[in-house]
Design a protein around this motif. Structure first.
Motif, PDB file in Angstrom:
ATOM      1  N   ASP A  53      -6.242 -11.240  -8.083  1.00  0.00           N
ATOM      2  CA  ASP A  53      -5.947 -10.013  -8.834  1.00  0.00           C
ATOM      3  C   ASP A  53      -5.226  -9.000  -7.943  1.00  0.00           C
ATOM      4  O   ASP A  53      -4.234  -8.393  -8.350  1.00  0.00           O
ATOM      5  CB  ASP A  53      -7.248  -9.426  -9.387  1.00  0.00           C
ATOM      6  N   ARG A  54      -5.722  -8.841  -6.726  1.00  0.00           N
ATOM      7  CA  ARG A  54      -5.079  -7.901  -5.791  1.00  0.00           C
ATOM      8  C   ARG A  54      -3.711  -8.410  -5.353  1.00  0.00           C
ATOM      9  O   ARG A  54      -2.761  -7.635  -5.199  1.00  0.00           O
ATOM     10  CB  ARG A  54      -5.998  -7.633  -4.607  1.00  0.00           C
ATOM     11  N   THR A  57      -1.229  -7.557  -8.119  1.00  0.00           N
ATOM     12  CA  THR A  57      -0.813  -6.154  -8.043  1.00  0.00           C
ATOM     13  C   THR A  57       0.213  -5.963  -6.937  1.00  0.00           C
ATOM     14  O   THR A  57       1.239  -5.295  -7.125  1.00  0.00           O
ATOM     15  CB  THR A  57      -2.038  -5.245  -7.809  1.00  0.00           C
ATOM     16  N   ASN A  58      -0.034  -6.574  -5.787  1.00  0.00           N
ATOM     17  CA  ASN A  58       0.891  -6.470  -4.675  1.00  0.00           C
ATOM     18  C   ASN A  58       2.226  -7.137  -5.005  1.00  0.00           C
ATOM     19  O   ASN A  58       3.289  -6.635  -4.638  1.00  0.00           O
ATOM     20  CB  ASN A  58       0.272  -7.096  -3.421  1.00  0.00           C
ATOM     21  N   THR A  61       4.293  -4.894  -7.199  1.00  0.00           N
ATOM     22  CA  THR A  61       4.856  -3.832  -6.371  1.00  0.00           C
ATOM     23  C   THR A  61       6.052  -4.360  -5.579  1.00  0.00           C
ATOM     24  O   THR A  61       7.095  -3.696  -5.498  1.00  0.00           O
ATOM     25  CB  THR A  61       3.790  -3.269  -5.414  1.00  0.00           C
TER      26      THR A  61
END
Length: 131
Positions: A53-54, A57-58, A61
Motif C-alpha cells: 500500500d505504501r 502511494t510512492n 507520487t
C-alpha cells in the motif's frame, strides 16, 4: 511514439498492476464489506499488504513527477540518447523498488528510490535545457 513515452506508458501499466495487487491484499485483510463501505472507521493494512500500500502511494507520487518531465521533453522535441537512458534507469529502479519495499529490503529500497528520483531530476534538467 518515442521510447520515453513508451516507458511512461509501461510505468503507468506497472502502477496499475501494483494497485490490483494492493486491492487483492486489502480485500483479503479487510474484507469486501469494509472496502465497499465509506471507510469512516480507519483500518491499517499490515505486513506485505501494508508495505505494498505504501509502495503504491510512492509509485503514484513518482509517476506524478516523472510524467511531466517526459511530456515537457516531448513538447520541446528534446528526446535523445541521454533522455532515453534516464527514462530507462527510472523504469528499472521503480520496477525493482516495489518488490524491495514489499520484501522489507530497507537499504535496497532506499537506494532504488534515490536512483529513480535522480533519473527524474535529470529529465527535468534536460527539459529546461531543451529547445
Amino acid at each position: 511514439m518515442s521510447s520515453e513515452l513508451n516507458i511512461l506508458a509501461i510505468y503507468g501499466l506497472y502502477t496499475a498492476l501494483i494497485l490490483l495487487l494492493q486491492v487483492t491484499g486489502a480485500t483479503a485483510q479487510l474484507g469486501m464489506g469494509y472496502l465497499l463501505s465509506s471507510r469512516d472507521e480507519h483500518r491499517t493494512l499490515t505486513g506485505i499488504t501494508g508495505r505494498l500500500d505504501r509502495a503504491l502511494t510512492n509509485s503514484v507520487t513518482a509517476m506524478a513527477l516523472f510524467a511531466p518531465a517526459v511530456l515537457i521533453l516531448a513538447l520541446k522535441d528534446g528526446f535523445g540518447h541521454a533522455s532515453l537512458v534516464a527514462a530507462q534507469v527510472f523504469l528499472v529502479a521503480r520496477v525493482l523498488y516495489v518488490p524491495a519495499y514489499g520484501l522489507g529490503l530497507t537499504g535496497v529500497r532506499t537506494l532504488l528510490w534515490l536512483v529513480g528520483f535522480a533519473a527524474t531530476v535529470v529529465l527535468y534538467l534536460m527539459a529546461l535545457m531543451a529547445g
